[in-house]
Design an enzyme around this catalytic site. Structure first.
Site, PDB file in Angstrom:
ATOM      1  CG  ASN A 173      -0.955   1.672  11.708  1.00 10.46           C
ATOM      2  OD1 ASN A 173      -0.801   1.327  10.469  1.00 10.46           O
ATOM      3  ND2 ASN A 173      -1.601   0.861  12.532  1.00 10.46           N
ATOM      4  CG  HIS A 200      -5.155  -6.606   0.093  1.00  8.16           C
ATOM      5  ND1 HIS A 200      -5.152  -5.845  -1.060  1.00  8.16           N
ATOM      6  CD2 HIS A 200      -4.009  -6.542   0.637  1.00  8.16           C
ATOM      7  CE1 HIS A 200      -3.925  -5.068  -0.841  1.00  8.16           C
ATOM      8  NE2 HIS A 200      -3.258  -5.464   0.210  1.00  8.16           N
ATOM      9  CG  MET A 203      -5.213  -6.433   6.680  1.00  4.92           C
ATOM     10  SD  MET A 203      -6.494  -5.249   5.994  1.00  4.92           S
ATOM     11  CE  MET A 203      -6.476  -4.134   7.368  1.00  4.92           C
ATOM     12  CB  SER A 204      -1.042  -8.419   1.994  1.00  2.89           C
ATOM     13  OG  SER A 204       0.315  -7.594   2.648  1.00  2.89           O
ATOM     14  CE1 TYR A 248      -8.846  -4.678   1.238  1.00  2.00           C
ATOM     15  CE2 TYR A 248      -7.421  -6.013   2.682  1.00  2.00           C
ATOM     16  CZ  TYR A 248      -7.465  -4.789   1.667  1.00  2.00           C
ATOM     17  OH  TYR A 248      -6.597  -4.045   1.395  1.00  2.00           O
ATOM     18  CD  GLU A 249      -8.271  -6.170  -3.281  1.00  2.00           C
ATOM     19  OE1 GLU A 249      -8.472  -5.322  -4.475  1.00  2.00           O
ATOM     20  OE2 GLU A 249      -7.034  -6.348  -3.039  1.00  2.00           O
ATOM     21  CG  HIS A 252      -2.821  -1.762  -3.707  1.00  2.00           C
ATOM     22  ND1 HIS A 252      -1.809  -2.640  -3.269  1.00  2.00           N
ATOM     23  CD2 HIS A 252      -2.997  -1.216  -2.328  1.00  2.00           C
ATOM     24  CE1 HIS A 252      -1.565  -2.666  -2.090  1.00  2.00           C
ATOM     25  NE2 HIS A 252      -2.221  -2.095  -1.451  1.00  2.00           N
ATOM     26  CB  ALA A 281       1.295  -0.452   4.495  1.00  2.00           C
ATOM     27  CG  HIS A 286      -6.035   2.706   3.379  1.00  2.00           C
ATOM     28  ND1 HIS A 286      -5.096   1.757   3.523  1.00  2.00           N
ATOM     29  CD2 HIS A 286      -6.082   2.987   1.955  1.00  2.00           C
ATOM     30  CE1 HIS A 286      -4.554   1.729   2.078  1.00  2.00           C
ATOM     31  NE2 HIS A 286      -5.100   2.201   1.271  1.00  2.00           N
ATOM     32  CB  SER A 338      -0.834   0.022   1.445  1.00  2.00           C
ATOM     33  OG  SER A 338      -1.956  -0.907   1.141  1.00  2.00           O
TER      34      SER A 338
END
Ligand SMILES: O=P(O)(O)O[C@H]1O[C@H](CO)[C@@H](O)[C@H]1O
Ligand SMILES: Nc1nc2[nH]cnc2c(=O)[nH]1
Length: 295
Positions: free
Chosen positions: A247, A90, A223-224, A92-93, A68, A120, A261, A37
Protein backbone atom coordinates in the site's frame (compact mmCIF):
# COMPACT_ATOMS: atom_id res chain seq x y z
CA UNK A 1 19.16 -1.86 35.30
CA UNK A 2 17.71 -4.00 32.49
CA UNK A 3 13.90 -4.04 32.87
CA UNK A 4 13.46 -6.78 30.23
CA UNK A 5 16.21 -9.05 31.56
CA UNK A 6 13.66 -11.61 32.70
CA UNK A 7 12.40 -12.02 29.18
CA UNK A 8 15.87 -12.87 27.77
CA UNK A 9 16.51 -16.46 26.72
CA UNK A 10 19.79 -17.98 27.83
CA UNK A 11 22.19 -19.65 25.43
CA UNK A 12 21.24 -22.98 27.04
CA UNK A 13 17.50 -22.39 26.48
CA UNK A 14 18.10 -21.52 22.81
CA UNK A 15 20.32 -24.57 22.44
CA UNK A 16 17.69 -26.82 24.02
CA UNK A 17 15.13 -25.65 21.45
CA UNK A 18 17.57 -26.09 18.55
CA UNK A 19 18.57 -29.57 19.77
CA UNK A 20 14.91 -30.53 20.17
CA UNK A 21 14.32 -29.60 16.51
CA UNK A 22 17.50 -31.24 15.23
CA UNK A 23 16.54 -34.48 16.94
CA UNK A 24 13.37 -34.64 14.85
CA UNK A 25 14.63 -33.91 11.36
CA UNK A 26 17.61 -34.88 9.25
CA UNK A 27 17.57 -31.52 7.45
CA UNK A 28 20.59 -29.39 8.43
CA UNK A 29 19.57 -25.94 7.16
CA UNK A 30 22.10 -23.39 5.98
CA UNK A 31 19.44 -20.91 4.82
CA UNK A 32 16.74 -19.56 7.14
CA UNK A 33 13.73 -17.81 5.64
CA UNK A 34 11.20 -15.59 7.42
CA UNK A 35 7.87 -15.04 5.66
CA UNK A 36 6.05 -11.74 6.07
CA UNK A 37 2.30 -11.06 6.17
CA UNK A 38 0.56 -13.07 3.47
CA UNK A 39 3.88 -14.35 2.09
CA UNK A 40 3.95 -17.77 3.76
CA UNK A 41 3.61 -19.60 0.44
CA UNK A 42 7.40 -19.72 0.23
CA UNK A 43 7.38 -22.52 2.79
CA UNK A 44 5.16 -24.62 0.53
CA UNK A 45 7.95 -24.71 -2.08
CA UNK A 46 10.16 -26.76 0.25
CA UNK A 47 10.61 -30.42 -0.71
CA UNK A 48 10.82 -33.30 1.81
CA UNK A 49 9.06 -31.16 4.40
CA UNK A 50 9.24 -31.69 8.13
CA UNK A 51 6.95 -29.11 9.74
CA UNK A 52 6.30 -28.10 13.35
CA UNK A 53 3.47 -25.98 14.68
CA UNK A 54 4.91 -23.17 16.79
CA UNK A 55 2.77 -24.29 19.72
CA UNK A 56 4.67 -27.59 19.85
CA UNK A 57 8.18 -26.06 19.85
CA UNK A 58 9.70 -25.47 23.31
CA UNK A 59 10.03 -21.75 24.14
CA UNK A 60 8.46 -20.63 20.84
CA UNK A 61 5.74 -17.95 20.86
CA UNK A 62 2.45 -18.44 18.95
CA UNK A 63 1.46 -16.54 15.83
CA UNK A 64 -1.56 -14.35 16.50
CA UNK A 65 -1.76 -12.32 13.28
CA UNK A 66 -3.94 -13.23 10.27
CA UNK A 67 -1.62 -14.15 7.38
CA UNK A 68 1.01 -15.76 9.66
CA UNK A 69 0.33 -19.51 9.78
CA UNK A 70 2.59 -20.32 12.74
CA UNK A 71 4.64 -23.22 11.35
CA UNK A 72 8.36 -23.86 11.18
CA UNK A 73 9.08 -25.85 8.03
CA UNK A 74 12.32 -27.70 7.26
CA UNK A 75 13.03 -28.95 3.74
CA UNK A 76 14.99 -28.43 0.55
CA UNK A 77 14.85 -25.79 -2.17
CA UNK A 78 16.44 -27.38 -5.21
CA UNK A 79 18.60 -29.51 -2.95
CA UNK A 80 19.58 -26.64 -0.59
CA UNK A 81 18.64 -27.40 3.03
CA UNK A 82 16.42 -24.63 4.41
CA UNK A 83 14.25 -23.78 7.37
CA UNK A 84 11.31 -21.44 6.90
CA UNK A 85 9.22 -19.51 9.41
CA UNK A 86 5.71 -19.46 8.02
CA UNK A 87 4.75 -16.52 10.16
CA UNK A 88 6.76 -14.18 12.38
CA UNK A 89 6.24 -12.38 15.67
CA UNK A 90 5.74 -8.67 16.24
CA UNK A 91 6.14 -6.39 19.24
CA UNK A 92 2.51 -5.31 19.05
CA UNK A 93 1.38 -8.90 19.72
CA UNK A 94 2.51 -8.27 23.28
CA UNK A 95 5.67 -10.37 23.19
CA UNK A 96 8.96 -9.07 24.52
CA UNK A 97 11.53 -8.01 21.98
CA UNK A 98 13.64 -10.99 23.09
CA UNK A 99 10.83 -13.40 22.37
CA UNK A 100 10.07 -12.08 18.88
CA UNK A 101 13.73 -12.43 17.90
CA UNK A 102 14.38 -15.79 19.59
CA UNK A 103 13.99 -17.68 16.28
CA UNK A 104 17.12 -15.96 14.90
CA UNK A 105 19.27 -17.48 17.64
CA UNK A 106 17.62 -20.84 17.06
CA UNK A 107 18.41 -20.49 13.34
CA UNK A 108 22.05 -19.88 14.24
CA UNK A 109 22.20 -22.92 16.49
CA UNK A 110 20.58 -25.04 13.76
CA UNK A 111 23.52 -24.15 11.51
CA UNK A 112 21.94 -21.39 9.42
CA UNK A 113 24.47 -19.09 7.71
CA UNK A 114 22.20 -16.86 5.63
CA UNK A 115 18.86 -15.37 6.69
CA UNK A 116 16.38 -14.14 4.10
CA UNK A 117 13.50 -12.08 5.44
CA UNK A 118 10.39 -10.83 3.70
CA UNK A 119 7.76 -8.38 4.88
CA UNK A 120 4.77 -6.39 3.76
CA UNK A 121 5.33 -2.65 4.01
CA UNK A 122 3.75 0.69 3.22
CA UNK A 123 5.43 2.73 0.48
CA UNK A 124 6.74 6.20 1.39
CA UNK A 125 8.88 6.79 -1.69
CA UNK A 126 6.71 8.58 -4.27
CA UNK A 127 8.25 6.49 -7.06
CA UNK A 128 7.02 3.25 -5.50
CA UNK A 129 3.77 1.56 -6.53
CA UNK A 130 1.67 -1.12 -4.85
CA UNK A 131 3.16 -4.46 -5.77
CA UNK A 132 6.74 -3.21 -6.01
CA UNK A 133 9.38 -5.39 -4.39
CA UNK A 134 11.98 -3.39 -2.47
CA UNK A 135 15.40 -4.83 -1.71
CA UNK A 136 16.22 -3.46 1.74
CA UNK A 137 19.62 -1.77 1.72
CA UNK A 138 19.39 -0.17 5.16
CA UNK A 139 16.95 0.60 7.94
CA UNK A 140 15.77 3.18 10.44
CA UNK A 141 15.19 1.60 13.84
CA UNK A 142 12.80 4.07 15.46
CA UNK A 143 12.03 1.91 18.52
CA UNK A 144 15.82 1.66 18.88
CA UNK A 145 15.99 5.46 19.24
CA UNK A 146 13.73 5.03 22.27
CA UNK A 147 15.93 2.34 23.79
CA UNK A 148 13.92 -0.66 22.56
CA UNK A 149 16.57 -2.99 21.16
CA UNK A 150 16.71 -6.82 21.15
CA UNK A 151 20.32 -6.71 22.37
CA UNK A 152 19.32 -4.92 25.59
CA UNK A 153 20.23 -6.91 28.66
CA UNK A 154 23.33 -8.93 29.52
CA UNK A 155 25.41 -9.87 26.48
CA UNK A 156 26.38 -13.51 25.96
CA UNK A 157 29.61 -13.52 23.94
CA UNK A 158 28.76 -17.01 22.65
CA UNK A 159 26.20 -15.22 20.45
CA UNK A 160 28.10 -12.06 19.65
CA UNK A 161 29.74 -8.81 20.73
CA UNK A 162 28.30 -6.23 23.14
CA UNK A 163 28.45 -3.33 20.64
CA UNK A 164 27.30 -4.41 17.20
CA UNK A 165 28.29 -2.68 13.96
CA UNK A 166 25.19 -2.06 11.84
CA UNK A 167 26.63 -0.21 8.83
CA UNK A 168 27.03 -3.55 7.04
CA UNK A 169 23.77 -5.13 8.22
CA UNK A 170 22.40 -5.95 4.76
CA UNK A 171 24.78 -8.09 2.73
CA UNK A 172 25.78 -6.16 -0.39
CA UNK A 173 26.61 -9.25 -2.46
CA UNK A 174 23.15 -10.63 -1.81
CA UNK A 175 21.55 -7.29 -2.77
CA UNK A 176 23.50 -7.40 -6.03
CA UNK A 177 22.47 -11.01 -6.60
CA UNK A 178 18.81 -10.05 -6.03
CA UNK A 179 19.08 -7.29 -8.64
CA UNK A 180 20.65 -9.67 -11.16
CA UNK A 181 18.17 -12.47 -10.52
CA UNK A 182 15.30 -9.95 -10.63
CA UNK A 183 16.48 -8.60 -14.01
CA UNK A 184 16.80 -12.16 -15.37
CA UNK A 185 13.26 -12.94 -14.22
CA UNK A 186 11.94 -9.82 -15.96
CA UNK A 187 11.11 -7.96 -12.73
CA UNK A 188 12.92 -4.76 -13.78
CA UNK A 189 9.76 -2.63 -13.71
CA UNK A 190 8.83 -3.42 -10.14
CA UNK A 191 12.11 -4.31 -8.41
CA UNK A 192 13.38 -1.38 -6.31
CA UNK A 193 15.78 -0.82 -3.45
CA UNK A 194 15.48 1.37 -0.41
CA UNK A 195 15.46 2.06 3.31
CA UNK A 196 12.94 0.29 5.58
CA UNK A 197 11.71 1.98 8.74
CA UNK A 198 10.30 -0.06 11.62
CA UNK A 199 7.66 1.26 14.00
CA UNK A 200 6.02 -0.58 16.87
CA UNK A 201 2.54 -0.77 15.35
CA UNK A 202 -0.18 -2.00 15.41
CA UNK A 203 -1.49 1.39 14.27
CA UNK A 204 -0.76 2.44 10.72
CA UNK A 205 0.76 5.90 10.23
CA UNK A 206 -0.96 9.24 10.58
CA UNK A 207 -0.44 11.62 7.68
CA UNK A 208 2.04 13.68 9.71
CA UNK A 209 3.97 10.52 10.64
CA UNK A 210 4.11 9.36 7.02
CA UNK A 211 5.44 12.73 5.93
CA UNK A 212 8.00 12.77 8.70
CA UNK A 213 9.32 9.27 7.89
CA UNK A 214 9.61 10.19 4.23
CA UNK A 215 11.63 13.29 5.12
CA UNK A 216 13.84 11.22 7.39
CA UNK A 217 14.88 9.11 4.41
CA UNK A 218 12.65 6.04 4.71
CA UNK A 219 11.30 4.50 1.50
CA UNK A 220 8.97 2.01 3.20
CA UNK A 221 7.56 1.47 6.68
CA UNK A 222 6.47 -1.62 8.56
CA UNK A 223 6.32 -3.25 11.99
CA UNK A 224 8.89 -6.03 11.76
CA UNK A 225 12.19 -7.32 10.35
CA UNK A 226 14.65 -4.84 11.90
CA UNK A 227 14.72 -6.55 15.30
CA UNK A 228 15.32 -9.91 13.60
CA UNK A 229 18.07 -8.39 11.46
CA UNK A 230 19.86 -7.05 14.54
CA UNK A 231 19.83 -10.42 16.29
CA UNK A 232 20.80 -12.31 13.13
CA UNK A 233 23.77 -10.00 12.56
CA UNK A 234 24.74 -10.19 16.22
CA UNK A 235 25.29 -13.93 15.89
CA UNK A 236 27.14 -13.56 12.61
CA UNK A 237 24.59 -14.65 10.00
CA UNK A 238 24.42 -12.98 6.60
CA UNK A 239 21.21 -11.06 6.06
CA UNK A 240 19.10 -10.30 3.02
CA UNK A 241 15.65 -8.70 3.26
CA UNK A 242 12.81 -7.72 0.91
CA UNK A 243 9.69 -5.61 1.38
CA UNK A 244 6.59 -6.08 -0.71
CA UNK A 245 4.97 -2.66 -1.03
CA UNK A 246 1.36 -3.55 -0.28
CA UNK A 247 0.00 0.00 0.00
CA UNK A 248 1.02 3.61 -0.33
CA UNK A 249 1.26 5.37 3.02
CA UNK A 250 -1.28 8.18 2.98
CA UNK A 251 0.55 11.53 3.01
CA UNK A 252 -2.16 13.80 1.72
CA UNK A 253 -5.11 15.12 3.78
CA UNK A 254 -7.37 14.97 0.69
CA UNK A 255 -6.73 11.28 0.08
CA UNK A 256 -9.62 8.82 0.39
CA UNK A 257 -7.19 5.88 0.90
CA UNK A 258 -7.27 4.06 4.24
CA UNK A 259 -4.57 1.56 5.21
CA UNK A 260 -5.92 -1.84 6.23
CA UNK A 261 -4.56 -5.33 6.78
CA UNK A 262 -6.96 -6.98 4.28
CA UNK A 263 -5.42 -4.93 1.48
CA UNK A 264 -1.95 -5.88 2.72
CA UNK A 265 -2.84 -9.57 2.46
CA UNK A 266 -4.55 -9.15 -0.90
CA UNK A 267 -1.54 -7.46 -2.53
CA UNK A 268 0.58 -10.18 -0.96
CA UNK A 269 -1.52 -12.80 -2.73
CA UNK A 270 -1.18 -10.98 -6.06
CA UNK A 271 2.62 -10.69 -5.96
CA UNK A 272 3.48 -13.71 -3.80
CA UNK A 273 4.40 -16.07 -6.63
CA UNK A 274 6.92 -13.62 -8.09
CA UNK A 275 8.45 -12.79 -4.74
CA UNK A 276 8.76 -16.51 -3.97
CA UNK A 277 10.45 -17.10 -7.33
CA UNK A 278 13.00 -14.38 -6.58
CA UNK A 279 13.89 -15.83 -3.17
CA UNK A 280 13.88 -19.40 -4.51
CA UNK A 281 16.24 -18.53 -7.35
CA UNK A 282 18.55 -16.63 -5.03
CA UNK A 283 18.74 -19.58 -2.66
CA UNK A 284 19.81 -21.86 -5.52
CA UNK A 285 22.72 -19.49 -6.21
CA UNK A 286 24.06 -19.14 -2.69
CA UNK A 287 27.03 -21.33 -1.82
CA UNK A 288 27.95 -21.65 1.83
CA UNK A 289 31.17 -22.16 3.74
CA UNK A 290 33.21 -20.10 1.27
CA UNK A 291 30.91 -17.07 1.56
CA UNK A 292 30.61 -16.97 -2.21
CA UNK A 293 27.87 -16.95 -4.77
CA UNK A 294 27.35 -19.42 -7.60
CA UNK A 295 26.79 -18.24 -11.22
O1 LIG B 1 6.06 -7.15 8.58
P1 LIG B 1 5.08 -8.21 8.30
O2 LIG B 1 5.16 -9.35 9.27
O3 LIG B 1 5.13 -8.67 6.87
O4 LIG B 1 3.62 -7.58 8.52
C1 LIG B 1 3.24 -6.27 8.11
O5 LIG B 1 1.86 -6.33 7.88
C2 LIG B 1 1.14 -6.03 9.11
C3 LIG B 1 0.21 -4.88 8.83
O6 LIG B 1 -0.68 -5.16 7.80
C4 LIG B 1 2.20 -5.63 10.12
O7 LIG B 1 2.49 -6.71 10.97
C5 LIG B 1 3.36 -5.28 9.25
O8 LIG B 1 4.61 -5.37 9.91
N1 LIG C 1 3.55 0.53 9.63
C1 LIG C 1 3.07 0.01 8.51
N2 LIG C 1 3.15 -1.32 8.31
C2 LIG C 1 2.65 -1.81 7.16
N3 LIG C 1 2.63 -3.08 6.70
C3 LIG C 1 2.03 -3.05 5.49
N4 LIG C 1 1.68 -1.82 5.17
C4 LIG C 1 2.07 -1.03 6.19
C5 LIG C 1 1.97 0.38 6.43
O1 LIG C 1 1.45 1.16 5.63
N5 LIG C 1 2.50 0.83 7.60
Amino acid sequence: MFPEVNSCYSYEECKATADWLLAQTDVRPTVGIVCGSGLGGLADLLKDQVAFNYKDIPNFPQSTVHGHAGRLVFGHLKGRPCVCMQGRFHLYEGYSIHKITLPMRIFKLLGVETVMLTNAAGGLNHDFKMGDIMIIKDHLNLPGFAGINPLNGPNDERFGVRFLCMSDAYDRELQQLAMEVGQDLGYGDFLKEGVYCVLGGPTFETIAEGRMLHRLGADAVGMSTVHEVIVARHCGMRVFALSLITNQVVMDYDSEERANHEEVLQVGRQRAAQLERLVYTMVTKIVHNNYGLRD
